[in-house]
Design a protein around this motif. Structure first.
Motif, short mmCIF file in Angstrom:
data_model
loop_
_atom_site.label_atom_id
_atom_site.label_comp_id
_atom_site.label_asym_id
_atom_site.label_seq_id
_atom_site.Cartn_x
_atom_site.Cartn_y
_atom_site.Cartn_z
N SER A 1 2.85 18.54 -2.20
CA SER A 1 2.25 18.32 -3.52
C SER A 1 1.42 17.04 -3.57
N ALA A 2 1.66 16.12 -2.63
CA ALA A 2 0.91 14.86 -2.64
C ALA A 2 0.95 14.20 -1.27
N PHE A 3 -0.07 13.39 -1.02
CA PHE A 3 -0.15 12.57 0.19
C PHE A 3 -0.51 11.16 -0.22
N ARG A 4 -0.09 10.19 0.60
CA ARG A 4 -0.53 8.82 0.37
C ARG A 4 -0.61 8.09 1.70
N ALA A 5 -1.42 7.04 1.71
CA ALA A 5 -1.51 6.12 2.83
C ALA A 5 -1.11 4.77 2.24
N ARG A 6 0.11 4.33 2.55
CA ARG A 6 0.73 3.17 1.91
C ARG A 6 0.80 2.00 2.88
N CYS A 7 0.53 0.81 2.39
CA CYS A 7 0.67 -0.40 3.19
C CYS A 7 2.16 -0.74 3.27
N SER A 8 2.78 -0.47 4.43
CA SER A 8 4.21 -0.71 4.58
C SER A 8 4.53 -2.14 5.02
N THR A 9 3.60 -2.79 5.70
CA THR A 9 3.72 -4.23 5.99
C THR A 9 2.34 -4.86 5.80
N TYR A 10 2.32 -6.04 5.22
CA TYR A 10 1.05 -6.71 4.97
C TYR A 10 1.14 -8.15 5.44
N GLY A 11 0.15 -8.55 6.24
CA GLY A 11 0.06 -9.92 6.72
C GLY A 11 -1.14 -10.63 6.12
N SER A 12 -2.33 -10.07 6.36
CA SER A 12 -3.55 -10.70 5.85
C SER A 12 -4.71 -9.71 5.92
N GLY A 13 -5.83 -10.13 5.35
CA GLY A 13 -7.03 -9.33 5.39
C GLY A 13 -7.14 -8.40 4.20
N SER A 14 -8.13 -7.52 4.26
CA SER A 14 -8.40 -6.59 3.16
C SER A 14 -8.72 -5.19 3.68
N PRO A 15 -7.72 -4.47 4.18
CA PRO A 15 -8.01 -3.11 4.61
C PRO A 15 -8.40 -2.24 3.41
N VAL A 16 -9.39 -1.38 3.62
CA VAL A 16 -9.77 -0.42 2.60
C VAL A 16 -9.30 0.94 3.10
N VAL A 17 -8.49 1.61 2.29
CA VAL A 17 -7.91 2.88 2.66
C VAL A 17 -8.50 3.97 1.76
N THR A 18 -9.11 4.98 2.37
CA THR A 18 -9.66 6.10 1.64
C THR A 18 -8.96 7.37 2.09
#
Length: 108
Positions: free
Chosen positions: A85-102
């Protein structure tokens, strides 16, 4: 028959658990995720049947035939998908920077 784009979402990640997601999906179809930018983070691909409980979802990188449920560098990933019913691309760990997820979902 050509594919029809049904859902698309893009987010610039700034913290852990930020996510790009699409929901309310018919079957069958394909899901694709593109991660761009310079960053130190892990993006986890996830899917749900019930709309609440997400589980890891393996996707195929465009530059490899080996499926992965996470991305730690920029790249494009895709996978045929039906029944979710749904999908996601989730940031599970974050250190730095600015990833853009589409993320995009197309129906067959």
């Amino acid at each position: 028959m050509s594919a029809t784009l049904l859902k698309s979402n893009s987010v610039t990640v700034a913290a852990q658990n930020d996510a790009a997601s699409v929901s309310g999906l018919p079957s069958p179809g394909h899901v694709a995720v593109q991660v761009t930018g310079t960053f130190s983070a892990t993006i986890t691909f996830e899917a749900t049947v019930d709309g609440t409980n997400y589980v890891a979802f393996n996707m195929t990188p465009s530059n490899s035939g080996t499926d992965a449920s996470t991305a730690t560098a920029a790249g494009a990933f895709s996978k045929p998908a039906g029944g979710y019913s749904a999908f996601r691309a989730r940031c599970s760990t974050y250190g730095s920077g600015s990833p853009v997820v589409t993320i995009r979902y197309t129906a067959e």
